[in-house]
Design a protein around this motif. Sequence first.
Motif, PDB file in Angstrom:
ATOM      1  N   ARG A 189     -54.423 -12.776  17.131  1.00  0.00           N
ATOM      2  CA  ARG A 189     -55.701 -12.050  17.087  1.00  0.00           C
ATOM      3  C   ARG A 189     -56.591 -12.450  18.254  1.00  0.00           C
ATOM      4  NH1 ARG A 189     -58.998 -14.071  12.837  1.00  0.00           N
ATOM      5  NH2 ARG A 189     -60.025 -15.186  14.490  1.00  0.00           N
ATOM      6  N   LYS A 190     -56.667 -13.731  18.546  1.00  0.00           N
ATOM      7  CA  LYS A 190     -57.489 -14.207  19.667  1.00  0.00           C
ATOM      8  C   LYS A 190     -56.979 -13.645  20.985  1.00  0.00           C
ATOM      9  CE  LYS A 190     -59.144 -18.521  17.633  1.00  0.00           C
ATOM     10  NZ  LYS A 190     -59.072 -19.985  17.665  1.00  0.00           N
ATOM     11  N   ARG A 191     -55.670 -13.653  21.183  1.00  0.00           N
ATOM     12  CA  ARG A 191     -55.093 -13.100  22.422  1.00  0.00           C
ATOM     13  C   ARG A 191     -55.365 -11.602  22.540  1.00  0.00           C
ATOM     14  NH1 ARG A 191     -49.964 -16.645  21.125  1.00  0.00           N
ATOM     15  NH2 ARG A 191     -50.538 -18.526  22.253  1.00  0.00           N
ATOM     16  N   PHE A 192     -55.325 -10.905  21.411  1.00  0.00           N
ATOM     17  CA  PHE A 192     -55.626  -9.468  21.420  1.00  0.00           C
ATOM     18  C   PHE A 192     -57.100  -9.245  21.763  1.00  0.00           C
ATOM     19  CE2 PHE A 192     -57.053  -5.605  19.203  1.00  0.00           C
ATOM     20  CZ  PHE A 192     -56.196  -4.683  19.757  1.00  0.00           C
ATOM     21  N   MET A 193     -57.982  -9.997  21.140  1.00  0.00           N
ATOM     22  CA  MET A 193     -59.420  -9.845  21.363  1.00  0.00           C
ATOM     23  C   MET A 193     -59.818 -10.226  22.791  1.00  0.00           C
ATOM     24  SD  MET A 193     -60.518  -8.585  18.571  1.00  0.00           S
ATOM     25  CE  MET A 193     -62.270  -8.723  18.675  1.00  0.00           C
ATOM     26  N   HIS A 194     -59.108 -11.159  23.397  1.00  0.00           N
ATOM     27  CA  HIS A 194     -59.403 -11.577  24.762  1.00  0.00           C
ATOM     28  C   HIS A 194     -58.689 -10.730  25.800  1.00  0.00           C
ATOM     29  CE1 HIS A 194     -60.978 -15.845  23.705  1.00  0.00           C
ATOM     30  NE2 HIS A 194     -61.270 -14.978  22.778  1.00  0.00           N
ATOM     31  N   GLY A 195     -57.819  -9.838  25.345  1.00  0.00           N
ATOM     32  CA  GLY A 195     -57.140  -8.939  26.258  1.00  0.00           C
ATOM     33  C   GLY A 195     -55.897  -9.484  26.924  1.00  0.00           C
ATOM     34  N   THR A 196     -55.444 -10.682  26.503  1.00  0.00           N
ATOM     35  CA  THR A 196     -54.225 -11.224  27.107  1.00  0.00           C
ATOM     36  C   THR A 196     -52.981 -10.603  26.477  1.00  0.00           C
ATOM     37  OG1 THR A 196     -54.285 -13.118  25.605  1.00  0.00           O
ATOM     38  CG2 THR A 196     -55.283 -13.410  27.785  1.00  0.00           C
ATOM     39  N   LYS A 197     -53.154 -10.046  25.272  1.00  0.00           N
ATOM     40  CA  LYS A 197     -52.094  -9.281  24.620  1.00  0.00           C
ATOM     41  C   LYS A 197     -52.687  -7.951  24.184  1.00  0.00           C
ATOM     42  CE  LYS A 197     -48.648 -12.456  22.826  1.00  0.00           C
ATOM     43  NZ  LYS A 197     -47.818 -12.710  21.645  1.00  0.00           N
TER      44      LYS A 197
END
Length: 140
Positions: A131-139
């Motif tokens: 979720r964090k990676r999605f929210m930060h745009g890395t995934k």
Amino acid sequence: MAVKVNAVVRIAKQALAESKCVVVGLQDTGEATAAQDDEGCSNAEGIVCHYVENWSFLSKALQDDFLARTKQLSLPINPLDELVHELGGVRNVAEMTGRGVQQVCSKAGVWKLQQRAKDPGSADAINIQERKRFMHGTKK
């Protein structure tokens, strides 16, 4: 779901090209079917085999023949794993599910079952990281 994968991939890629976020919701991750086989399998194959083994009224010989023929077919892989693969693989796609295993396609085109979490209790931690990676745009 497997018949919808190509359309979902096309729509998702178009949205990503327009700098939009994409979230795909599924009713079933197919983990129970995949976990029955060490190398993973097609959800369609798993459903057919389960039905034939548990509910068909075929003789044992016909049942065995039917199952052998089913395994020779090129049935679609788990739709969730195919979506992840088509949209960039596990390094690029955030997956927030309760699955403990996933099927990953190698560069050689071979699907293998792999653990998502080191232990069953860490699935929540993986989802938080995803979720964090999605929210930060890395995934995506």
